[in-house]
Motif scaffolding. Structure first.
Motif, PDB file in Angstrom:
ATOM      1  N   GLY A 254       0.775  -1.234   0.000  1.00 28.51           N
ATOM      2  CA  GLY A 254       0.000   0.000   0.000  1.00 28.51           C
ATOM      3  C   GLY A 254       0.802   1.278   0.000  1.00 28.51           C
ATOM      4  O   GLY A 254       0.221   2.370  -0.034  1.00 28.51           O
ATOM      5  N   LEU A 255       2.133   1.182   0.023  1.00 30.04           N
ATOM      6  CA  LEU A 255       2.962   2.382   0.100  1.00 30.04           C
ATOM      7  C   LEU A 255       3.012   3.090  -1.253  1.00 30.04           C
ATOM      8  O   LEU A 255       3.183   2.462  -2.300  1.00 30.04           O
ATOM      9  N   LEU A 256       2.893   4.421  -1.221  1.00 28.01           N
ATOM     10  CA  LEU A 256       3.140   5.278  -2.378  1.00 28.01           C
ATOM     11  C   LEU A 256       4.403   6.062  -2.072  1.00 28.01           C
ATOM     12  O   LEU A 256       4.513   6.687  -1.016  1.00 28.01           O
ATOM     13  N   ALA A 257       5.377   6.016  -2.977  1.00 30.30           N
ATOM     14  CA  ALA A 257       6.652   6.686  -2.727  1.00 30.30           C
ATOM     15  C   ALA A 257       7.133   7.379  -3.989  1.00 30.30           C
ATOM     16  O   ALA A 257       6.914   6.895  -5.100  1.00 30.30           O
ATOM     17  N   LYS A 258       7.809   8.489  -3.811  1.00 31.97           N
ATOM     18  CA  LYS A 258       8.388   9.224  -4.937  1.00 31.97           C
ATOM     19  C   LYS A 258       9.672   9.900  -4.483  1.00 31.97           C
ATOM     20  O   LYS A 258       9.719  10.512  -3.412  1.00 31.97           O
ATOM     21  N   ASP A 259      10.700   9.772  -5.308  1.00 33.18           N
ATOM     22  CA  ASP A 259      11.979  10.407  -5.025  1.00 33.18           C
ATOM     23  C   ASP A 259      12.130  11.678  -5.841  1.00 33.18           C
ATOM     24  O   ASP A 259      11.349  11.945  -6.754  1.00 33.18           O
ATOM     25  N   GLY A 260      13.154  12.451  -5.511  1.00 32.18           N
ATOM     26  CA  GLY A 260      13.468  13.659  -6.252  1.00 32.18           C
ATOM     27  C   GLY A 260      14.946  13.964  -6.143  1.00 32.18           C
ATOM     28  O   GLY A 260      15.601  13.564  -5.171  1.00 32.18           O
ATOM     29  N   PHE A 261      15.482  14.652  -7.142  1.00 32.43           N
ATOM     30  CA  PHE A 261      16.891  15.034  -7.098  1.00 32.43           C
ATOM     31  C   PHE A 261      17.176  15.860  -5.845  1.00 32.43           C
ATOM     32  O   PHE A 261      16.274  16.429  -5.220  1.00 32.43           O
ATOM     33  N   GLU A 262      18.449  15.937  -5.513  1.00 34.45           N
ATOM     34  CA  GLU A 262      18.945  16.668  -4.343  1.00 34.45           C
ATOM     35  C   GLU A 262      18.458  16.060  -3.033  1.00 34.45           C
ATOM     36  O   GLU A 262      18.175  16.772  -2.065  1.00 34.45           O
ATOM     37  N   GLY A 263      18.370  14.715  -3.004  1.00 31.49           N
ATOM     38  CA  GLY A 263      18.137  14.022  -1.742  1.00 31.49           C
ATOM     39  C   GLY A 263      16.743  14.145  -1.178  1.00 31.49           C
ATOM     40  O   GLY A 263      16.580  14.194   0.041  1.00 31.49           O
ATOM     41  N   VAL A 264      15.727  14.162  -2.046  1.00 28.65           N
ATOM     42  CA  VAL A 264      14.342  14.273  -1.568  1.00 28.65           C
ATOM     43  C   VAL A 264      13.638  12.929  -1.698  1.00 28.65           C
ATOM     44  O   VAL A 264      13.785  12.225  -2.696  1.00 28.65           O
ATOM     45  N   GLN A 265      12.884  12.557  -0.679  1.00 29.51           N
ATOM     46  CA  GLN A 265      12.071  11.348  -0.699  1.00 29.51           C
ATOM     47  C   GLN A 265      10.793  11.598   0.081  1.00 29.51           C
ATOM     48  O   GLN A 265      10.821  12.192   1.156  1.00 29.51           O
ATOM     49  N   VAL A 266       9.673  11.149  -0.474  1.00 30.50           N
ATOM     50  CA  VAL A 266       8.402  11.236   0.226  1.00 30.50           C
ATOM     51  C   VAL A 266       7.693   9.906   0.067  1.00 30.50           C
ATOM     52  O   VAL A 266       7.863   9.209  -0.942  1.00 30.50           O
ATOM     53  N   ALA A 267       6.932   9.513   1.093  1.00 28.58           N
ATOM     54  CA  ALA A 267       6.204   8.243   1.044  1.00 28.58           C
ATOM     55  C   ALA A 267       5.011   8.342   1.977  1.00 28.58           C
ATOM     56  O   ALA A 267       5.053   9.025   3.004  1.00 28.58           O
ATOM     57  N   ALA A 268       3.920   7.637   1.610  1.00 28.52           N
ATOM     58  CA  ALA A 268       2.711   7.661   2.428  1.00 28.52           C
ATOM     59  C   ALA A 268       1.970   6.344   2.300  1.00 28.52           C
ATOM     60  O   ALA A 268       2.045   5.669   1.265  1.00 28.52           O
ATOM     61  N   LEU A 269       1.237   6.004   3.351  1.00 29.69           N
ATOM     62  CA  LEU A 269       0.454   4.783   3.419  1.00 29.69           C
ATOM     63  C   LEU A 269      -1.034   5.104   3.315  1.00 29.69           C
ATOM     64  O   LEU A 269      -1.446   6.250   3.559  1.00 29.69           O
ATOM     65  N   PRO A 270      -1.853   4.110   2.985  1.00 30.58           N
ATOM     66  CA  PRO A 270      -3.291   4.367   2.843  1.00 30.58           C
ATOM     67  C   PRO A 270      -3.965   4.872   4.114  1.00 30.58           C
ATOM     68  O   PRO A 270      -5.037   5.473   4.037  1.00 30.58           O
ATOM     69  N   ASP A 271      -3.351   4.646   5.283  1.00 27.05           N
ATOM     70  CA  ASP A 271      -3.956   5.137   6.527  1.00 27.05           C
ATOM     71  C   ASP A 271      -3.643   6.604   6.790  1.00 27.05           C
ATOM     72  O   ASP A 271      -4.109   7.186   7.774  1.00 27.05           O
ATOM     73  N   GLY A 272      -2.854   7.230   5.916  1.00 32.62           N
ATOM     74  CA  GLY A 272      -2.539   8.643   6.060  1.00 32.62           C
ATOM     75  C   GLY A 272      -1.217   8.940   6.723  1.00 32.62           C
ATOM     76  O   GLY A 272      -0.783  10.093   6.738  1.00 32.62           O
TER      77      GLY A 272
END
Length: 338
Positions: A254-272
């Motif tokens: 269920g994890l949604l994750a996305k990276d970005g240049f310059e050391g950025v990472q974000v991730a979220a689960l269906p429960d918020g």
């Protein structure tokens, strides 16, 4: 949990980053990666923060799921692997190029209509093969081409001009900016140009985590849910074979994750619950270990995250150390009820 109107823009200032990872060689701290980390609970409250989560920063490609939501809100009729590609920082594999061509064909457009910068494929193996074959940089191979093709189709569907679709004043980019403000819950602090040529909006790390949490908790069938479903079901289309962000989504249900240049990472689960990471020096080697540690603090079973502890440091070809998240990111102890 979320306000119906965006709060003030985050302040543009020098971020007050803190140590988030140590480079440890044979028990000695050889280096320190500074950065900022935020972990959100299921109700949107901050469970953990390190460094400066409220200063304005550029999320780079980690904002692409939000841009994809904006395009769906504007009528883009994509789902599945092509929608995942529209939110991608792809590796330049043949399936990515073929998918981008398909989006352009559906729009009645060609590669010549793209305005992203020509580049070689992002994946080093694919890039090396490209060079051996004598192929030149192209707009199609550049890692944001799926997003640009989707932007063009969105503009065409709405009767907007195509040549200037990257202008921040273009109706498409105004729609995207409004969606960024809606999902992050804050006004954009500054607008610049990303590496691919598209407008890039300065928000806070806290706002980025909040936006992805809102995408993963949206009702089925909404633009937000469609983006989340597409990226989770087609993780390699949103990144590439062998990419850590795709492996992370496969490892954690269920994890949604996305990276970005310059050391950025974000991730979220269906429960918020959600995490966002910014490594101050942009070092990629610290991004995933710190994000994995943050996910463990968010409640993800650490056993699912063991492969994301980071690559070993080598000495004479043998492992002698590693990049280790700071102790503040250790999993919270479980206390027994009295």
């Amino acid at each position: 949990m979320y306000s119906s109107s965006p709060a003030d823009a985050p302040l543009v200032r020098e971020p007050l980053h803190a140590p988030v990872a140590h480079l440890v060689r044979a028990g000695v701290v050889e280096g320190i990666h500074y950065g900022s980390v935020v972990v959100l609970d299921t109700d949107g409250r901050v469970r953990l923060q390190l460094g400066d989560i409220e200063a304005a920063f550029y999320p780079r490609s980690a904002i692409k799921p939000v841009q994809a939501v904006a395009m769906l809100r504007a009528g883009l009729p994509l789902d599945g692997e092509l929608l995942s590609l529209a939110a991608a920082s792809h590796s330049g594999e043949e399936r990515h190029l073929a998918g981008t061509r398909r989006i352009l064909e559906l729009a009645g457009l060609t590669e010549d209509d793209l305005r992203n910068v020509p580049d070689m494929p992002f994946d080093p193996v694919v890039r090396d093969a490209w060079v051996r074959e004598g192929r030149m940089p192209s707009r199609l191979a550049q890692n944001c081409s799926g997003k640009h093709a989707a932007m063009l189709w969105t503009a065409k569907l709405n009767g907007w001009s195509l040549d200037d679709y990257l202008d921040p004043a273009h109706p498409l980019q105004r729609k995207i900016a409004a969606t960024v403000e809606d999902l992050t819950g804050q006004q954009v602090a500054r607008v610049t140009v990303d590496g691919c040529g598209a407008p890039l909006f300065a928000i806070s790390l806290h706002g980025l985590a909040r936006a992805l949490a809102r995408i993963t908790t949206a009702a089925p069938g909404t633009p937000e849910a469609r983006v989340a479903d597409a990226m989770r079901e087609h993780a390699e289309m949103a990144s590439g074979s062998g990419r850590d962000v795709a492996a992370l989504m496969r490892a954690v249900p269920g994890l949604l994750a996305k990276d970005g240049f310059e050391g950025v990472q974000v991730a979220a689960l269906p429960d918020g619950s959600a995490v966002a990471v910014k490594i101050a020096d942009g070092a990629n080697r610290a991004r995933i270990p710190v994000a994995a540690a943050a996910l463990a603090r968010a409640g993800v079973d650490p056993a699912l995250l063991t492969e994301f502890a980071g690559e070993p440091l080598l000495g004479g070809g043998e492992p002698v150390g590693s990049v280790r998240p700071v102790r503040a990111l250790d999993p919270a102890p479980v206390t027994a009820c009295s």
